[in-house]
Design a protein around this motif. Structure first.
Motif, PDB file in Angstrom:
ATOM      1  N   ASP A 133      27.952  42.262  61.083  1.00 46.77           N
ATOM      2  CA  ASP A 133      28.083  41.261  62.139  1.00 46.77           C
ATOM      3  C   ASP A 133      28.960  41.772  63.295  1.00 46.77           C
ATOM      4  O   ASP A 133      28.724  41.448  64.461  1.00 46.77           O
ATOM      5  N   VAL A 134      29.969  42.537  62.944  1.00 47.61           N
ATOM      6  CA  VAL A 134      30.862  43.040  63.995  1.00 47.61           C
ATOM      7  C   VAL A 134      30.075  43.968  64.927  1.00 47.61           C
ATOM      8  O   VAL A 134      30.204  43.912  66.147  1.00 47.61           O
ATOM      9  N   LYS A 135      29.225  44.780  64.330  1.00 49.64           N
ATOM     10  CA  LYS A 135      28.408  45.694  65.139  1.00 49.64           C
ATOM     11  C   LYS A 135      27.481  44.880  66.054  1.00 49.64           C
ATOM     12  O   LYS A 135      27.320  45.221  67.238  1.00 49.64           O
ATOM     13  N   THR A 136      26.898  43.818  65.514  1.00 46.08           N
ATOM     14  CA  THR A 136      26.008  42.975  66.328  1.00 46.08           C
ATOM     15  C   THR A 136      26.775  42.427  67.532  1.00 46.08           C
ATOM     16  O   THR A 136      26.267  42.402  68.664  1.00 46.08           O
ATOM     17  N   ALA A 137      28.030  42.007  67.296  1.00 50.33           N
ATOM     18  CA  ALA A 137      28.847  41.472  68.393  1.00 50.33           C
ATOM     19  C   ALA A 137      29.122  42.556  69.443  1.00 50.33           C
ATOM     20  O   ALA A 137      28.985  42.334  70.655  1.00 50.33           O
ATOM     21  N   LEU A 138      29.485  43.741  68.974  1.00 54.58           N
ATOM     22  CA  LEU A 138      29.783  44.840  69.908  1.00 54.58           C
ATOM     23  C   LEU A 138      28.536  45.226  70.719  1.00 54.58           C
ATOM     24  O   LEU A 138      28.628  45.500  71.920  1.00 54.58           O
ATOM     25  N   GLU A 139      27.389  45.216  70.053  1.00 49.61           N
ATOM     26  CA  GLU A 139      26.142  45.543  70.757  1.00 49.61           C
ATOM     27  C   GLU A 139      25.863  44.507  71.845  1.00 49.61           C
ATOM     28  O   GLU A 139      25.455  44.846  72.958  1.00 49.61           O
TER      29      GLU A 139
END
Ligand SMILES: NC(=O)C1=CN([C@@H]2O[C@H](COP(=O)(O)OP(=O)(O)OC[C@H]3O[C@@H](n4cnc5c(N)ncnc54)[C@H](O)[C@@H]3O)[C@@H](O)[C@H]2O)[C@@H](O)CC1
Ligand SMILES: Nc1ncnc2c1ncn2[C@@H]1O[C@H](COP(=O)(O)OP(=O)(O)O)[C@@H](O)[C@H]1O
Ligand SMILES: [K+]
Length: 505
Positions: A133-139
């Motif tokens: 989820d953190v990666k999705t937010a950063l993307e």
């Protein structure tokens, strides 16, 4: 603390702890950090809807402070959390509690309508790759058109290496506290930071830093200046070993670099077959024939007459002969700058080189030459550690070249260069660098400082010329950079002279 000091994550924590032990409250440091972030946002951008994205640690805590202060300044603020509320603790929890506005979880609408994003997700505490989820937010943040202001470090970049751990934010600007960290200077981290602001948050006290950003204030006091009573033999002698008749240009570029930076004498040591080529090009640079390692050794006896530094490697060929010539130099009393083929010639047997290198000798590999000589695979962000370890292993100064050139000494000191424009990535530019370093060393600077000064000069010359630069331009740009660098001292001298004049009258 020296304003050019660069601190690792561990050192930053130690500096913070020292301030806390000295009586500064940790919450006060966080309050000031968040305040400085809000100040930069207000200075750089007009009032607009801002999303402050807060992570689970103290970086998130700084974000909550910035959000509160921007809201107080009547900015439309939206705080978005990329962690469970329960994970917040200590000062970060305190600052989250002090924020009175609404806090939402990150979702597809989190960034709707915002004109600025403050990235307070991870700072120096990032320990594992970004995923889920953190990666999705950063993307989503990177895909959004609003500029990003990162707190301390773009989230996803590792503090000590400047590497991307899984995925990282592309910031327009980064506000960091107290001192830069390696990630602000090493690629790819440096490119992800955008403009870096270093702000004071009330940490005082001395810190025994080991890493510095390159700047004339580190070595300017020892930079050689011609003296009234001096003569050319006192300004050092650089010799440059040439390749064969079809490979003479590289050595000439190095020789010109050495002469322009102020070496009193520069001599080309050329195989007989290449001597006519040099003779048709060289004017102020002297020419001698040297075909074998023994003949090179003979010329090294000039070290008895003046401070001699010899360059070998630029287009000398990867061969046993180059290896023997290099050893002849290292077994003499001449100093040495080893570049290119002189390094690769020892690729299979590095100890034969390491055993004879002296602490003040300088190696100037690019990453390919470095990997071959030190048998290490270069990976993103591994540069600083690799250069420091190599310097220790080789027992001399190592200049690991690139857009973020590292100058490393065996005692662990390292300087990261930051003024090199990409125009320097052109054939022969490294040869000029070897000449600049040798020229400074011949004039009496120590190997570490000569290397740092040479690398800085190389970058400054590159900036002076800019787009369209070819290696031949670099030595020609040296005088204008010298004029800039020496101007303040010249003015001091002038001031002194007129003062003395006034006293005598
Ligand atoms: N050192 C100093 O002098 C100061 C530091 N401050 C702030 O404190 C920050 C450092 O705070 P912290 O040490 O709490 O660290 P961070 O806030 O950078 O993050 C640590 C948290 O993130 C989690 N985490 C790490 N990697 C993760 C990943 N890949 N995915 C998900 N979670 C991950 C950790 O488990 C931990 O909970 C600095 O960057 C700076 O913003 C400031 O508040 C003021 C002074
Ligand atoms: N992208 C870049 N940005 C800034 N400087 C660079 C970049 N790429 C290379 N350089 C610099 O250019 C020089 C190239 O040296 P080198 O690779 O030895 O080339 P050559 O052997 O052709 O002289 C080095 O000083 C290096 O630091
Ligand atoms: K951050």
């Amino acid at each position: 603390m020296n304003p050019l000091a660069v601190l690792s994550a561990k050192e930053m924590r130690a500096a913070e702890q020292a301030a806390i032990n000295g009586g500064v409250a940790s919450a006060a440091l966080m309050e000031t950090a968040g305040k400085q972030v809000a100040e930069v946002a207000k200075q750089e951008w007009s009032k607009r809807p801002v999303a402050v994205i807060c992570g689970p640690g103290n970086n998130g805590g700084d974000g909550f402070v910035a959000a509160r202060l921007l809201a107080e300044a009547e900015w439309p603020v939206k705080v978005v959390r990329v962690c469970d509320r329960e994970t917040l603790k200590g000062d970060a929890k305190l600052m989250a509690d002090l924020y009175e506005g609404e806090v939402s979880e990150f979702d597809a609408n989190a960034l709707a309508g915002v004109g600025l994003i403050i990235d307070a997700i991870f700072g120096t505490g990032l320990t594992r790759p970004i995923e889920g989820d953190v990666k999705t937010a950063l993307e989503a943040i990177n895909a959004h058109p609003a500029p990003v202001l990162s707190v301390d470090i773009p989230s996803g970049v590792s503090t000590d290496e400047g590497a991307v751990l899984g995925f990282a934010i592309q910031a327009a600007r980064t506000v960091t506290f107290h001192a830069k960290q390696p990630a602000h200077l090493l690629f790819p981290g440096r490119a992800l930071c955008g403009v870096v602001d270093v702000v004071d948050i009330g940490i005082t006290g001395e810190f025994d830093a080991k890493i510095f950003e390159n700047h004339p204030s580190l070595w300017g006091a020892r930079f050689p200046r011609p003296s009234w009573m001096g003569h050319k033999y006192e300004r050092g002698h650089v010799m440059c070993v040439s390749g064969g008749p079809m490979s003479t240009g590289a050595a000439r570029l190095a020789a010109e670099g050495a002469l322009r930076i102020g070496a009193g004498l520069v001599t080309m040591l050329s195989p007989s077959a290449a001597a006519p080529v040099h003779a048709s090009h060289l004017t102020s640079i002297m020419l001698r024939e040297a075909n074998t390692a023994d003949e090179i050794a003979g010329h090294m006896q000039d070290a008895e007459k003046s401070n001699l530094v010899t360059i070998i490697g630029p287009a000398t060929g990867v061969s046993e002969q180059t290896r023997d010539k290099t050893l002849a130099i290292l077994n003499s009393s001449a100093g040495a700058v080893l570049d290119a083929d002189a390094l690769t010639s020892f690729a299979g047997q590095p100890d034969a080189l390491f055993d004879v290198l002296r602490p003040d000798d300088v190696l100037t590999p690019h990453t390919g030459e470095f990997s071959r000589l030190f048998s290490v695979e270069m990976k993103d962000g591994g540069k600083l550690d690799a250069a420091r370890a190599a310097s220790k292993k080789a027992g001399c100064i190592v200049v690991l070249k690139g857009p973020d050139t590292i100058i490393a000494a065996p005692d662990g000191l390292a300087i990261i260069n930051s003024n090199a424009p990409p125009d320097l990535a052109t054939a022969g530019s490294g040869d000029v660098l070897a000449g600049l370093i040798a020229g400074l060393k011949a004039q009496g600077m120590g190997g570490f400082e000569a290397a740092a000064a040479g690398v800085w000069f190389h970058g400054a010359c590159g900036q002076t010329i800019g787009p369209g630069l070819i290696a031949e331009d670099l030595p020609k740009a040296v005088p204008s950079v010298l004029r800039q660098l020496l101007k303040p001292l010249q003015e001091q001298d002038d001031g002194l002279t007129s003062q003395q004049g006034a006293q005598q009258q």
